[in-house]
Design a protein around this motif. Structure first.
Motif, PDB file in Angstrom:
ATOM      1  N   LYS A  21       0.836  -1.157  -0.117  1.00 14.33           N
ATOM      2  CA  LYS A  21       0.006   0.010  -0.013  1.00 14.33           C
ATOM      3  C   LYS A  21       0.820   1.288  -0.027  1.00 14.33           C
ATOM      4  CE  LYS A  21      -3.743   1.987   2.555  1.00 14.33           C
ATOM      5  NZ  LYS A  21      -3.060   3.234   2.918  1.00 14.33           N
ATOM      6  N   ASN A  22       0.502   2.140  -0.984  1.00 11.07           N
ATOM      7  CA  ASN A  22       1.355   3.334  -0.831  1.00 11.07           C
ATOM      8  C   ASN A  22       1.050   4.386   0.504  1.00 11.07           C
ATOM      9  OD1 ASN A  22       2.168   3.214  -3.201  1.00 11.07           O
ATOM     10  ND2 ASN A  22       0.509   4.058  -4.426  1.00 11.07           N
ATOM     11  N   LYS A  23       2.030   5.155   0.879  1.00 11.35           N
ATOM     12  CA  LYS A  23       1.996   6.133   1.924  1.00 11.35           C
ATOM     13  C   LYS A  23       0.962   7.009   1.799  1.00 11.35           C
ATOM     14  CE  LYS A  23       5.965   5.040   4.362  1.00 11.35           C
ATOM     15  NZ  LYS A  23       6.739   5.513   5.572  1.00 11.35           N
ATOM     16  N   ILE A  24       0.370   7.714   2.566  1.00 17.02           N
ATOM     17  CA  ILE A  24      -0.418   8.663   2.839  1.00 17.02           C
ATOM     18  C   ILE A  24       0.164  10.007   2.655  1.00 17.02           C
ATOM     19  CG2 ILE A  24      -2.423   9.904   3.994  1.00 17.02           C
ATOM     20  CD1 ILE A  24      -3.302   7.086   4.879  1.00 17.02           C
ATOM     21  N   ARG A  25      -0.083  10.830   1.634  1.00 19.66           N
ATOM     22  CA  ARG A  25       0.945  11.936   1.444  1.00 19.66           C
ATOM     23  C   ARG A  25       0.246  13.281   2.356  1.00 19.66           C
ATOM     24  NH1 ARG A  25       4.525  11.615  -3.807  1.00 19.66           N
ATOM     25  NH2 ARG A  25       5.344  13.381  -2.564  1.00 19.66           N
ATOM     26  N   ILE A  26       0.877  13.896   3.205  1.00 19.20           N
ATOM     27  CA  ILE A  26       0.230  14.890   3.887  1.00 19.20           C
ATOM     28  C   ILE A  26       1.143  16.223   3.958  1.00 19.20           C
ATOM     29  CG2 ILE A  26      -0.604  15.688   6.479  1.00 19.20           C
ATOM     30  CD1 ILE A  26      -0.981  12.812   6.800  1.00 19.20           C
ATOM     31  N   ALA A  27       0.692  17.324   3.710  1.00 20.04           N
ATOM     32  CA  ALA A  27       1.249  18.638   3.711  1.00 20.04           C
ATOM     33  C   ALA A  27       0.919  19.501   4.766  1.00 20.04           C
ATOM     34  CB  ALA A  27       1.112  19.464   2.503  1.00 20.04           C
ATOM     35  N   ILE A  28       1.786  20.124   5.691  1.00 20.41           N
ATOM     36  CA  ILE A  28       1.459  20.881   6.858  1.00 20.41           C
ATOM     37  C   ILE A  28       1.937  22.223   6.415  1.00 20.41           C
ATOM     38  CG2 ILE A  28       1.894  21.379   8.987  1.00 20.41           C
ATOM     39  CD1 ILE A  28       2.307  18.073   9.491  1.00 20.41           C
ATOM     40  N   LEU A  29       0.843  23.326   6.361  1.00 22.90           N
ATOM     41  CA  LEU A  29       1.535  24.636   5.633  1.00 22.90           C
ATOM     42  C   LEU A  29       1.005  25.566   6.807  1.00 22.90           C
ATOM     43  CD1 LEU A  29      -0.692  24.344   2.190  1.00 22.90           C
ATOM     44  CD2 LEU A  29       1.493  23.424   2.883  1.00 22.90           C
ATOM     45  N   GLY A  30       2.188  26.077   7.409  1.00 23.60           N
ATOM     46  CA  GLY A  30       2.362  27.181   8.472  1.00 23.60           C
ATOM     47  C   GLY A  30       1.787  26.402   9.698  1.00 23.60           C
ATOM     48  N   GLY A  31       1.472  27.240  10.757  1.00 21.44           N
ATOM     49  CA  GLY A  31       1.107  26.773  12.132  1.00 21.44           C
ATOM     50  C   GLY A  31       1.965  27.315  13.274  1.00 21.44           C
ATOM     51  N   ASP A  32       1.452  27.149  14.271  1.00 22.30           N
ATOM     52  CA  ASP A  32       2.054  27.631  15.532  1.00 22.30           C
ATOM     53  C   ASP A  32       2.686  26.912  16.291  1.00 22.30           C
ATOM     54  OD1 ASP A  32       0.080  26.359  17.073  1.00 22.30           O
ATOM     55  OD2 ASP A  32      -1.202  28.699  16.843  1.00 22.30           O
ATOM     56  N   ALA A  33       3.090  27.212  17.624  1.00 25.31           N
ATOM     57  CA  ALA A  33       3.733  26.154  18.381  1.00 25.31           C
ATOM     58  C   ALA A  33       3.089  24.724  18.565  1.00 25.31           C
ATOM     59  CB  ALA A  33       4.069  26.677  19.990  1.00 25.31           C
ATOM     60  N   ARG A  34       1.741  24.743  18.613  1.00 24.68           N
ATOM     61  CA  ARG A  34       1.198  23.480  18.688  1.00 24.68           C
ATOM     62  C   ARG A  34       1.517  22.640  17.474  1.00 24.68           C
ATOM     63  NH1 ARG A  34      -4.855  26.156  19.379  1.00 24.68           N
ATOM     64  NH2 ARG A  34      -3.702  28.197  18.304  1.00 24.68           N
ATOM     65  N   TYR A  35       1.789  23.297  16.241  1.00 27.74           N
ATOM     66  CA  TYR A  35       1.986  22.435  15.254  1.00 27.74           C
ATOM     67  C   TYR A  35       3.246  21.531  15.103  1.00 27.74           C
ATOM     68  CZ  TYR A  35      -2.297  23.721  12.626  1.00 27.74           C
ATOM     69  OH  TYR A  35      -3.624  23.663  12.394  1.00 27.74           O
ATOM     70  N   LEU A  36       4.325  21.938  16.111  1.00 25.90           N
ATOM     71  CA  LEU A  36       5.530  21.309  16.179  1.00 25.90           C
ATOM     72  C   LEU A  36       5.187  19.819  16.853  1.00 25.90           C
ATOM     73  CD1 LEU A  36       7.750  24.257  17.571  1.00 25.90           C
ATOM     74  CD2 LEU A  36       7.274  23.665  15.278  1.00 25.90           C
ATOM     75  N   GLU A  37       4.536  19.821  17.925  1.00 25.18           N
ATOM     76  CA  GLU A  37       4.170  18.414  18.605  1.00 25.18           C
ATOM     77  C   GLU A  37       3.300  17.830  17.640  1.00 25.18           C
ATOM     78  OE1 GLU A  37       5.870  17.602  21.311  1.00 25.18           O
ATOM     79  OE2 GLU A  37       4.743  15.672  21.422  1.00 25.18           O
TER      80      GLU A  37
END
Ligand SMILES: NC(=O)c1ccc[n+]([C@@H]2O[C@H](COP(=O)([O-])OP(=O)(O)OC[C@H]3O[C@@H](n4cnc5c(N)ncnc54)[C@H](OP(=O)(O)O)[C@@H]3O)[C@@H](O)[C@H]2O)c1
Ligand SMILES: NC(=O)c1ccc[n+]([C@@H]2O[C@H](COP(=O)([O-])OP(=O)(O)OC[C@H]3O[C@@H](n4cnc5c(N)ncnc54)[C@H](OP(=O)(O)O)[C@@H]3O)[C@@H](O)[C@H]2O)c1
Ligand SMILES: NC(=O)c1ccc[n+]([C@@H]2O[C@H](COP(=O)([O-])OP(=O)(O)OC[C@H]3O[C@@H](n4cnc5c(N)ncnc54)[C@H](OP(=O)(O)O)[C@@H]3O)[C@@H](O)[C@H]2O)c1
Ligand SMILES: NC(=O)c1ccc[n+]([C@@H]2O[C@H](COP(=O)([O-])OP(=O)(O)OC[C@H]3O[C@@H](n4cnc5c(N)ncnc54)[C@H](OP(=O)(O)O)[C@@H]3O)[C@@H](O)[C@H]2O)c1
Lengths: 290, 290, 290, 290
Positions: free
Chosen positions: D2-18
């Motif tokens: 099965k192929n991997k699910i490709r996810i892009a994270i665009l921007g965000g704040d300190a919460r997005y690090l964790e």
């Protein structure tokens, strides 16, 4: 001067004694009770009447037993030997503004209400009543858990299925007693609430991956949840308490086959705390009438 | 290779079944049991012996029943019809390094211990055992409170007398069930702790100024505390549970006269949770031996 | 008519404002305060005096600052610029029945008390005061834990070292916030209590087998407990709060080297809840005098 | 395979690090982040990309900042100086099966979603996210309550307005800290739940008959509830914390006039526990994608 609100209480069980006492404290109310003739006159300080002597036309509210009216129009009055029958004619005599209270609606009752255009409040359907009753229900489950195990609730692995009105209280109180509580639910928001309550949550779809460690299982879901597949994973010295209304959520035949004690415990509020159960009814009736 | 520790368990009640099972899990121990002959051989997977067949000289530890030894040298063995008698000669044969466990010391036992210079550990005197046992004791009190009232513990005014090992747990758990807990104590530091626990405290000297509102009273003080003067202030439909050892702290005759239900509930751990009570004993014996 | 009890309050900090207000509510007391001259006259509704104007011979009780008297006989009065010095002569003038209150005893104070045969009550030594103060101390620790972590207390692994008066409250309250609380102690009875509280216990000797999972460590033991050996096992993003009096129980230098935030948080009651801290003092002084 | 699910994270704040770290642990996912260029390459062990280098057509999921997209199509990226703009053309390139996550929907975003027939999950609208976030929100309120009062939460009268997702947690946790909690709500079922939780309830219509005793008031109702009429009844040394989203439920101008400290505390999860807030997002995104 404002007239008093005239209320007739027709039949009922031990809960109705306390309910009647509490309602009698409200001096806006004028009460009459039918179906309590085995009790001493002075018991409540409330007037006892026979059905035929009731001024039906003048009533503002009628309180029927928790069980409603059966298919023949009879009601349950545990403190009387008389048969109390509420005919179509009887309903016809009621004023159109009358409010009728019952625990649950029944076909005969629903039909009368529809025919005569009356207002019915089935108390047991109300969210507030269900939540208040969850407390004596849970205390009943606690009593059974202590009686039917040889270990303490403290430190036991207690599984609660369902996080509805009863399930939330069961989970809270067993947690208060020091159990390791595991709650099975199907909604993501329920699992979030379980986490917030400091308890362990699992999705019901995965129940069998958790149940091996279960010491006490308490079901509150009125659906077939504790199937033979689940029971296969449960220790034979575990205790199962099913609180869900008939037919319950447990495969009792299979539990018996496996030698697991499984108790279908119904009507707990009236059994373990009729006084509290009566106070709950009085509180809510008070709020509905005022 | 280190030798195993040889332990004999002589007599005992239901608690001793679980205790023995738990001790048997420790493979540094070699166990023999005397006085369990009514049980199936395979029950524990532990060797059953008769007193006369025991290699007394080689024992490292002996576990006597919770009740110790009576004045005639006999011990209580509920799973046997045999009389088990531990004579002075029998004690004479024990090695000097042996550790003896009992629940409570008794005059005969104390004398033997002194005469032969042995080490005795009366388990029920230990702080840790008393605290662990406070949990099943409290669950027993909870069961009684639910059974013997027609109202819920939740929202009831529950008075706990004494904040010792049992009292603290009783107060904690009834609070966990939603009661309004009032604790009576005599030490300023206990009243400070009651405040920290979020409960209501009062000095025992002032008990009668509070007891009128009491729904359930639970006494843990082994002294005459709930006197007729106190009982006069208590509602006749209140429930009294006395947990203090004989003769207890309640004037039972006076309570009866006033029509107040008063229960002297003793030996609760063994009654409501023998498995847990046995585990507690095993845990502490394990720690004492290792 | 009974005479009033004459009390002088000499110096003190923010806690003494609330304490004075509370004591002033007791109309058996006649209060005078020295060392609050920076405050508005009407602040307490209590008479402000200078030391020299005090009728020392007539006093029934004297309340010194929490910190006692320094080696030169001076006391700390944060609301005054005056130097307040209590000389041997001053003590000489006191009546023999006078009761002196202080937070802690100090060498100079102890000497004066001994020389003049007075009665001293060092409040901070009292069990009840220590327990009441455990509450604001714990709230201070909670505030620090929220401020100095980027995760919630809820679901965090919180280690509490010591189950004394402060440790028990810290453990209780962090549990009330949903933390997984682990308590380290050395007494078997403390570990039994930890179990009864529904928390995880471990023997301090085995601390390093547990600390790897620690997110927040709160020390209450006034001894060298959190040594470099312990610190080696702790995650670098854990938070350490040391509540033990100087020098505390943490190797702060080593913690710094490992990059672990370690806070030595002292005097929390006066810092986070001076009003409550003052009420506590007033409550206990009231009980001691009456 | 099965192929991997490709996810892009665009921007965000300190919460997005964790959040990103947690998502990276799932090895079914292939992550790329845009807008974190101020962070060290190795920070997450996740590939950093520029918007133009992203293979937009191949993405399975896109995670936008909590704040969504502003009216000009720009997103907030606190760890980058670049301007990140998501044009209509950019949305056009996305595959039709892509799932977009955002905290809240915004007009520009809603329009793009509608135009291109995409699926949008506004996380902050979800019940489970709101419940999980109620925990760090409440801890923020606790921190403020300790900081901004000179008394303890323990034994204080704490009023909580609203028993929604946040209100229930606030009530639970302040109760866990020993406050006397009073909850104001308008639904009979909420008042029943308040009783079951062991707290004091009142109907919001009657708020002013209770508020005189209030020490700390915490509002969670996004409506004008704490009006000047209510504020008139509140002690001037009480603390008000308004958690409701802008404009909040408190008449701040009037509070100021009366000298009552009133804090409008928003965005607490990201402020007091960004790590936990990020874990919550990762947990829910995981569940939504799988
Ligand atoms: N034994 C007694 O004395 C006593 C006293 C009171 C009540 N009861 C009975 O106890 C039961 C629960 O009462 P309640 O007031 O808690 O009801 P409730 O608030 O409606 O809760 C029912 C719970 O069951 C879950 N559920 C229902 N159908 C399900 C299914 N097919 N699969 C998975 N979960 C399901 C619901 O989850 P969702 O929210 O996901 O649907 C909810 O968590 C009822 O049968 C009631 O009559 C018994
Ligand atoms: N029913 C059961 O199944 C069961 C199970 C376990 C124990 N018990 C019994 O329960 C009782 C309590 O056990 P425990 O382990 O809690 O004992 P404990 O720790 O010694 O506590 C005894 C409590 O009673 C108080 N007290 C004693 N004498 C007093 C007096 N004259 N006036 C006022 N207060 C007094 C003590 O207060 P101070 O600290 O001020 O002295 C303390 O709070 C004992 O009799 C024990 O045998 C019964
Ligand atoms: N930071 C603040 O604002 C603040 C406020 C109040 C108090 N304090 C300080 O906090 C500390 C604790 O106060 P407390 O009232 O809780 O005292 P406590 O009641 O005496 O408790 C001390 C605890 O430390 C344990 N302990 C002492 N020495 C030990 C050792 N060598 N090894 C292992 N355990 C040891 C004791 O266990 P055992 O019972 O086994 O001895 C007990 O559990 C004191 O230093 C006090 O001054 C600080
Ligand atoms: N400060 C922060 O960091 C933070 C964090 C999370 C959330 N919030 C905010 O906190 C607020 C509450 O969030 P929530 O998730 O708890 O919302 P919720 O679950 O919808 O609860 C809202 C509560 O307010 C009551 N309510 C709404 N309108 C009312 C009115 N006109 N009169 C009386 N009661 C009314 C609701 O009662 P009924 O059920 O009777 O309608 C319910 O109890 C929101 O504004 C949210 O944005 C802030």
């Amino acid at each position: 001067m404002k007239n008093k609100i005239r209320i007739a209480i027709l039949g009922g069980d031990a809960r109705y004694l306390e309910m009647t006492k509490k309602l009698a404290e409200n001096n806006h109310f004028e009460l009459e009770v039918v179906g309590f003739d085995q009790l001493n006159e002075g018991f409540f300080g409330v007037k006892q009447t026979d059905l035929e002597d009731l001024s039906v036309e003048e009533l503002d509210a009628v309180i029927l037993p928790v069980t409603g009216i059966d298919e023949d129009g009879k009601i349950n009055a545990v403190f009387s030997n008389q048969k109390i029958h509420l005919s179509t004619d009887w309903f016809e005599r009621l004023s159109k503004h009358v409010v009728m209270f019952t625990g649950i609606s029944t076909p005969y009752l629903a039909e009368q209400i529809a025919t005569h255009g009356l207002k019915l409040i089935p108390l047991m359907n109300r969210d507030d009543v269900a939540i208040y009753n969850a407390v004596p229900t849970t205390e009943g489950a606690i009593m059974l858990a202590i009686q039917h195990t040889n270990f303490t609730i403290h430190d036991a692995n207690v599984f609660v299925l369902g996080l509805g009105r009863v399930g939330m209280t069961v989970a809270n109180k067993f947690n208060g007693l020091g159990a390791n509580v595991f709650v099975g639910a199907r909604k993501a928001s329920d699992l979030a609430r379980v986490n917030e309550m400091g308890l362990n949550g699992f999705h019901l779809d995965e129940i069998t991956t958790y149940t091996e460690s279960c010491d006490i299982l308490i079901n509150t879901i009125p659906a077939s949840i504790v199937t033979s597949d689940v029971l296969k994973t449960i220790k034979s010295n575990a205790l199962i308490i099913d609180l869900a209304s008939k037919p319950g959520g447990v495969d009792f035949a299979y539990a018996k086959k496996r030698g697991i004690t499984a108790i279908h415990a119904l009507g707990l509020p009236g059994r373990v705390a009729p006084k509290t159960a009566g106070e709950i009814l009085a509180k809510v009736i008070n709020q509905c009438i005022l």
